[in-house]
Design a protein around this motif. Sequence first.
Motif, PDB file in Angstrom:
ATOM      1  N   LYS A   1       0.829  -1.215   0.000  1.00  0.00           N
ATOM      2  CA  LYS A   1       0.000   0.000   0.000  1.00  0.00           C
ATOM      3  C   LYS A   1       0.865   1.267   0.000  1.00  0.00           C
ATOM      4  O   LYS A   1       0.656   2.189   0.799  1.00  0.00           O
ATOM      5  CB  LYS A   1      -0.940   0.009   1.210  1.00  0.00           C
ATOM      6  N   LEU A   2       1.829   1.328  -0.899  1.00  0.00           N
ATOM      7  CA  LEU A   2       2.750   2.462  -0.955  1.00  0.00           C
ATOM      8  C   LEU A   2       2.212   3.615  -1.790  1.00  0.00           C
ATOM      9  O   LEU A   2       2.728   4.730  -1.722  1.00  0.00           O
ATOM     10  CB  LEU A   2       4.102   2.019  -1.531  1.00  0.00           C
ATOM     11  N   GLY A   3       1.202   3.341  -2.612  1.00  0.00           N
ATOM     12  CA  GLY A   3       0.692   4.401  -3.464  1.00  0.00           C
ATOM     13  C   GLY A   3       1.602   4.730  -4.619  1.00  0.00           C
ATOM     14  O   GLY A   3       1.569   5.850  -5.151  1.00  0.00           O
ATOM     15  N   VAL A   4       2.444   3.795  -5.020  1.00  0.00           N
ATOM     16  CA  VAL A   4       3.317   3.967  -6.182  1.00  0.00           C
ATOM     17  C   VAL A   4       3.193   2.711  -7.030  1.00  0.00           C
ATOM     18  O   VAL A   4       3.156   1.592  -6.513  1.00  0.00           O
ATOM     19  CB  VAL A   4       4.780   4.230  -5.761  1.00  0.00           C
ATOM     20  N   SER A   5       3.101   2.874  -8.324  1.00  0.00           N
ATOM     21  CA  SER A   5       2.812   1.738  -9.203  1.00  0.00           C
ATOM     22  C   SER A   5       4.046   0.892  -9.474  1.00  0.00           C
ATOM     23  O   SER A   5       5.189   1.364  -9.379  1.00  0.00           O
ATOM     24  CB  SER A   5       2.240   2.229 -10.536  1.00  0.00           C
ATOM     25  N   GLU A   6       3.784  -0.343  -9.822  1.00  0.00           N
ATOM     26  CA  GLU A   6       4.842  -1.261 -10.260  1.00  0.00           C
ATOM     27  C   GLU A   6       5.583  -0.664 -11.454  1.00  0.00           C
ATOM     28  O   GLU A   6       6.814  -0.768 -11.552  1.00  0.00           O
ATOM     29  CB  GLU A   6       4.188  -2.590 -10.628  1.00  0.00           C
TER      30      GLU A   6
END
Length: 636
Positions: free
Chosen positions: A176-181
């Motif tokens: 749940k970091l809010g940054v995409s793969e």
Amino acid sequence: MSDQTETKFSVLCSLFTWIQRSKSSSKKRSKFRKFLDNFCKSTDDFFAAIRLILPSLDRERGTYGLKESVLSTCLIDALGVSRESEDALRLINWRKGGAKTGANAGNFSLVAIELLQRRQGMASGGLTIKELNRLLDRLASSENRTEKTLVLSELIKGTNAQEMKWIVMIILKDLKLGVSEKSIFHEFHPDAEDLFNVTCDLKLVCEKLKDRNQRHKRQDIEVGKAVRPQLALRVGNATTAWKKLHGKEVVVECKFDGDRIQIHKNGSEIHFFSRNFLDHPEYEHGMSNIIMQNILADRCILDGEMLVWDTSNNRFADFGSNQEIAKAAREGLDSDRQLCYTSVIHQSLKERHEILRKVVKPLKGRLEILIPNGGLNAQCPSGEPYWSRIAYNVEEVERFFKATIENRVVYAFSKSGSTTSSRDEGIVLKDLNSKWEPSDRSGKWLKLKPDYVRAGSDLDVLIIGGYYGSGRRGGEVAQFLVGLAEGSAPNTYPRRFISFCRVGTGLSDDELDALVTKLKPYFRKNEYPKKTPSYYEVTNSSKERPDVWIESPEKSIILSITSDIRTIRSEVFAAPYSLRFPRIDRVRYDKPWHECLDVQCKNFFVWVTHTRNFLLLSFRFSEGEKRLNNGLMTSN
């Protein structure tokens, strides 16, 4: 730092915390880049860190076998806490709200921190990234809960509560970091995403792309290594689809309702990869000989759909029966149902169709190819639509879509009262001149599905139980167990209700809050294994079991629900059939509780027959073979 053993896991935790709190995507990416520059100097450094940042993509490590329910008891045992203690019960019941649950109800990792903070010091235990990966390897390879608990105990001793929070999230594979793969890959190396798409190998990506300034020549797919499949972009109607493919040569195909599988044949070595790039050896017994005998190419990759073929009824069987048939084949059991594979990179789809003709020997009910001229089409009974055809205008697309959804339905009650239907879930439109691109969803393939088609009459069900939500709905009931009335004597109200399905989507937050507020005074805690309320007939399956019951049907509320076109024979719920992906259409405050649908009454039969071409309320049971939908070939 030059030695990975000196890089503490606490450094990575600080990165996670900073990224999670930041609202700027560019700042998140920049911070990640600085971490790589400062703390990762070798291939081992890169892989050790990135497999923790993208845990869902790490295939070097096996699965942990730990979801929240099992992980909670293992953590409790690792801490030496009684399972009956207040803290332990709070973690076990982490979804549930109430006066004693606190503000973090619904967020497992935060509830776990509450338990850990009281028993761990604030100072870090000095665990390094290398040591953490070694312990996680042990955790994944542990064969029972006792072994897993011992590993968790070691992790707890080497960390503080904040570090354990992130370890829990790594185990659950959701940071749940809010940054995409995509952003993580791009900051690591401009070619990282492309390389991963054709290898599905995170370690290989780190090995080949350790120098960010050196571009990597685009790698071809390789037999034996899973490839991220090409995907179809969903569209709302045939007109939109046709506009997107305007001027293209278009083929329309049935969208089969099975498992997307890549079959890799490399001589006598055969692999069965899912779309999550996991190998499935359970298919070997049912399909390997078929592939060896009927695929003439020595090395190839087939990308398609694995289904079950019912030889007794000469049709595809229900969704979800693949594993059962694969197990029967492995154990040498006879069955009139068998696995069947239906088949469709540098060449166009039209050219790949011709390659399929040359290298695949179709075997009815076992190995099929889906091409507009021949293949599976040759087996269509007279009067039924083809499985695949060239479309020259939008009207032909609309006719094919309608025929696929409506005409393939076989609605015939057998002596046992069962119905059958085909394995179609919509159609796919493809540009015949397009090339196969891993993980591409740019619109070369389009899918059209009639998932939520409104029935002519309502399916009104009664709420009989509730489930606590997670995340922002944590601590509050967010889903419902609904039931159908059991038949009652004329001019009397029903006194018993049969569990039918679980539903939670379809309402706005305000509508859901209003419904829960009205029902909350009548919620009663489910104290399983104590006796279920006598009003309700349930299976007590762990997948069915609600957190709360409605204390009495008279206190409940009716919901009108709808569903997608595919239905299932139910083993989870007490009704003999259930819906796939049900959703709430509206709350029927205007209807009294006793006017919900009766599972045995004529009105229910009318609802089924009226919607048979759309909602396929089927009571069928059959199984069979697997098929490949889009043959993807590599040269010898």
